[in-house]
Design an enzyme around this catalytic site. Structure first.
Site, short mmCIF file in Angstrom:
data_model
loop_
_atom_site.label_atom_id
_atom_site.label_comp_id
_atom_site.label_asym_id
_atom_site.label_seq_id
_atom_site.Cartn_x
_atom_site.Cartn_y
_atom_site.Cartn_z
N HIS A 4 0.88 -1.19 0.00
CA HIS A 4 0.00 0.00 0.00
C HIS A 4 0.91 1.23 0.00
O HIS A 4 1.76 1.35 -0.88
CB HIS A 4 -0.91 -0.11 1.23
CG HIS A 4 -2.05 0.85 1.29
ND1 HIS A 4 -2.45 1.63 0.25
CD2 HIS A 4 -2.91 1.16 2.32
CE1 HIS A 4 -3.49 2.37 0.61
NE2 HIS A 4 -3.78 2.11 1.87
N HIS B 257 -2.23 -2.55 -9.77
CA HIS B 257 -3.21 -1.93 -8.89
C HIS B 257 -4.42 -2.85 -8.77
O HIS B 257 -4.81 -3.50 -9.75
CB HIS B 257 -3.65 -0.55 -9.43
CG HIS B 257 -4.29 0.27 -8.38
ND1 HIS B 257 -5.62 0.16 -8.06
CD2 HIS B 257 -3.76 1.18 -7.54
CE1 HIS B 257 -5.89 0.98 -7.07
NE2 HIS B 257 -4.78 1.61 -6.73
N ASP C 41 2.44 5.27 -6.85
CA ASP C 41 3.67 5.23 -6.07
C ASP C 41 4.92 5.20 -6.95
O ASP C 41 6.00 5.54 -6.48
CB ASP C 41 3.68 4.00 -5.15
CG ASP C 41 2.59 4.11 -4.13
OD1 ASP C 41 2.55 5.13 -3.43
OD2 ASP C 41 1.75 3.20 -4.05
N1 COA Z 1 5.40 -6.79 -10.36
C1 COA Z 1 5.36 -8.04 -10.88
N2 COA Z 1 4.23 -8.77 -10.98
C2 COA Z 1 3.09 -8.20 -10.54
C3 COA Z 1 3.06 -6.90 -10.00
C4 COA Z 1 4.27 -6.20 -9.92
N3 COA Z 1 4.33 -4.95 -9.40
N4 COA Z 1 1.81 -6.61 -9.63
C5 COA Z 1 1.07 -7.69 -9.95
N5 COA Z 1 1.83 -8.64 -10.49
C6 COA Z 1 1.42 -9.97 -10.95
C7 COA Z 1 1.32 -10.92 -9.77
O1 COA Z 1 2.55 -11.54 -9.50
C8 COA Z 1 0.25 -11.88 -10.26
O2 COA Z 1 0.82 -12.75 -11.17
P1 COA Z 1 0.28 -14.27 -11.33
O3 COA Z 1 -1.14 -14.12 -11.77
O4 COA Z 1 1.18 -14.84 -12.36
O5 COA Z 1 0.41 -14.87 -9.98
C9 COA Z 1 -0.70 -10.96 -11.04
O6 COA Z 1 0.09 -9.86 -11.46
C10 COA Z 1 -1.82 -10.45 -10.17
O7 COA Z 1 -1.24 -9.88 -9.00
P2 COA Z 1 -2.03 -9.53 -7.70
O8 COA Z 1 -1.07 -9.11 -6.63
O9 COA Z 1 -2.99 -10.61 -7.36
O10 COA Z 1 -2.84 -8.30 -8.25
P3 COA Z 1 -3.72 -7.35 -7.48
O11 COA Z 1 -4.36 -6.54 -8.51
O12 COA Z 1 -4.59 -8.02 -6.51
O13 COA Z 1 -2.63 -6.56 -6.61
C11 COA Z 1 -1.03 -5.00 -5.96
C12 COA Z 1 -2.36 -5.25 -6.69
C13 COA Z 1 -0.90 -3.48 -5.81
C14 COA Z 1 -1.06 -5.62 -4.58
C15 COA Z 1 0.13 -5.58 -6.78
O14 COA Z 1 0.07 -5.10 -8.09
C16 COA Z 1 1.49 -5.27 -6.17
O15 COA Z 1 1.93 -5.96 -5.25
N6 COA Z 1 2.20 -4.22 -6.69
C17 COA Z 1 3.48 -3.83 -6.13
C18 COA Z 1 3.31 -2.98 -4.90
C19 COA Z 1 2.76 -1.62 -5.19
O16 COA Z 1 3.22 -0.94 -6.07
N7 COA Z 1 1.76 -1.22 -4.38
C20 COA Z 1 1.15 0.08 -4.48
C21 COA Z 1 -0.25 -0.02 -4.97
S1 COA Z 1 -0.92 1.57 -5.28
#
Ligand code: COA
Length: 392
Positions: A224, A263, A319
């Protein structure tokens, strides 16, 4: 055991838990709206103070309303001395997000309204928190460096005053305006993890301070608000890296995330990122630093890797570029998430008040989800208790 359907591991995605009139996101179209107004309109034309008024009160202020509001916020910036005295005892290497989370209950102890629970008073309490989080963040940075906190400067607006209290010099007008826009962009975002945490806490009838402290805790995590610091650490690690594309490829191949990408809601682009990119470019030109160029290289390489895997919905989020922007504004790495908090506190307070003072028939109930129990189970009579000497 119950065999009912449950929503394990989806993190409540798509589950609507309450009505809210504060903000709206269309993740497919990349639209963010506060109280009916598009974020682009607010970023271009509004200020953080006006946006806070909008979030808290539901309408844009008249000139007089805004003047009175800004005066109230300015008058509430100073932090009680006993807070500074305590902070001076705390370990200098403490996490700034922990400092903020520790100070909020101290402000509750100093609350002048006692246990009065009224909408207007909770708006005043919100003004107090919105005014003081920048003061506390800047004061902590000075205290940990052996310096005395600087008093707020009445002549400066919210963002400029924060940079002044932090750095001891007044920022140039363009940088101050850009930080103000950053605060507008981060102020609210529907039921994100920290806002939901804040609402969940006050659904028990706990105080606004308890809700904000919970929001701070949730925001600190790297998935987050903590992501901006992680992005900057990643860029610092990458400085001097001869082959950014290979680095990104390798990182993803090892199953690591590229911080600042992806996201939970936005699947075609984060409208806030557009503004941060423009700021990053301008600050790069002003400071002569190469972080914007490096960010762009990482962005291109990451998007190319995702495209190869058909993952076209993982895009730079708020971010990603805010890390670069804050760094070039001279904001230390570990204060980047506190800067997010300095803005988001307005959203938390607005949501807390909405949760607390909804009409009786619309009032959200005490949040109480169920868990799917997957632990030891010996039937409803329970497992046989064995005394310590008989356990193996
Ligand atoms: N880098 C690499 N792979 C990523 C990624 C990233 N930043 N964000 C998502 N993915 C991939 C996941 O590994 C997953 O792959 P899979 O289906 O092969 O297992 C897929 O995309 C879905 O990821 P998931 O975490 O379930 O997506 P989400 O939409 O629920 O999660 C976040 C959103 C923000 C938690 C996730 O994108 C993330 O961890 N980002 C990095 C942290 C970040 O920047 N957070 C700030 C958010 S504003």
């Amino acid at each position: 055991m119950s065999s009912e359907v449950h929503v394990k591991n989806i993190g409540l995605r798509g589950v609507t838990v309450a009505d809210s009139a504060i903000s709206f996101i269309d993740g497919e179209k990349g639209v963010l709206i506060y109280r009916g107004y598009r974020i682009e309109d607010l970023a271009d034309n509004s200020s953080y103070m006006e946006t806070v008024y909008l979030l808290l009160h539901g309408t844009l202020p008249t000139i007089e309303q805004e003047q009175r509001f800004v005066e109230k916020v300015k008058a509430a910036r100073q932090v009680p001395d006993f807070v500074y005295q305590s902070m001076k005892q705390w370990p200098a290497d403490a996490e700034p997000m922990d400092i903020l989370q520790a100070v909020v209950p101290m402000l509750s102890m100093a609350d002048e309204y006692g246990d009065t629970f009224e909408r207007g008073i909770n708006i005043n309490r919100s003004i107090g928190l919105i005014a003081k989080l920048p003061t506390i963040t800047a004061a902590w940075h000075r205290i940990r460096n052996g310096l005395e906190p600087l008093p707020p400067d009445e002549s400066l607006d919210h963002a400029a005053n924060f940079l002044w209290m932090l750095q001891g010099k007044k920022p140039d007008a363009a940088t101050a305006r850009e930080l103000d826009i950053c605060l507008v962009l981060h102020a609210d975002h529907t039921f994100n993890a920290s806002t939901f945490a804040a609402r969940e806490v006050v659904s028990t009838r706990a105080s606004l301070y308890a809700g904000v402290a919970a929001g701070l805790g949730a925001l600190s995590g790297s998935l987050h608000g903590g992501a901006n610091t992680k992005v900057m650490k990643m860029l610092l690690d990458l400085e001097g890296e001869p082959d950014v594309e290979a680095w990104v490829k390798d990182r993803l191949a090892q199953g690591h995330k590229v911080m600042g990408f992806g996201h939970a809601i936005y699947k075609t682009g984060d409208p806030r990122a557009v503004y941060l990119k423009k700021m990053g470019q301008r600050l790069g030109e002003q400071t002569g630093q190469n972080w914007f160029t490096l960010s762009e290289q990482v962005e291109r390489a990451t998007l190319a890797e995702f495209a190869q895997k058909g993952k076209t919905t993982i895009l730079p989020n708020v971010d990603f570029m805010s890390a670069t922007v804050y760094y070039m504004m001279g904001i230390p790495l570990d204060l980047m998430t506190p800067v997010f908090a300095i803005s988001r506190v307005a959203g938390w307070c607005s949501h807390i008040i909405e949760e607390q003072f909804a009409d009786a028939q619309e009032k959200p109930a005490l949040y109480r989800p169920k868990a799917q129990y997957v632990g030891e189970y010996c039937g409803l009579m329970g497992c046989e208790y064995s005394p310590p000497e008989k356990r193996t």
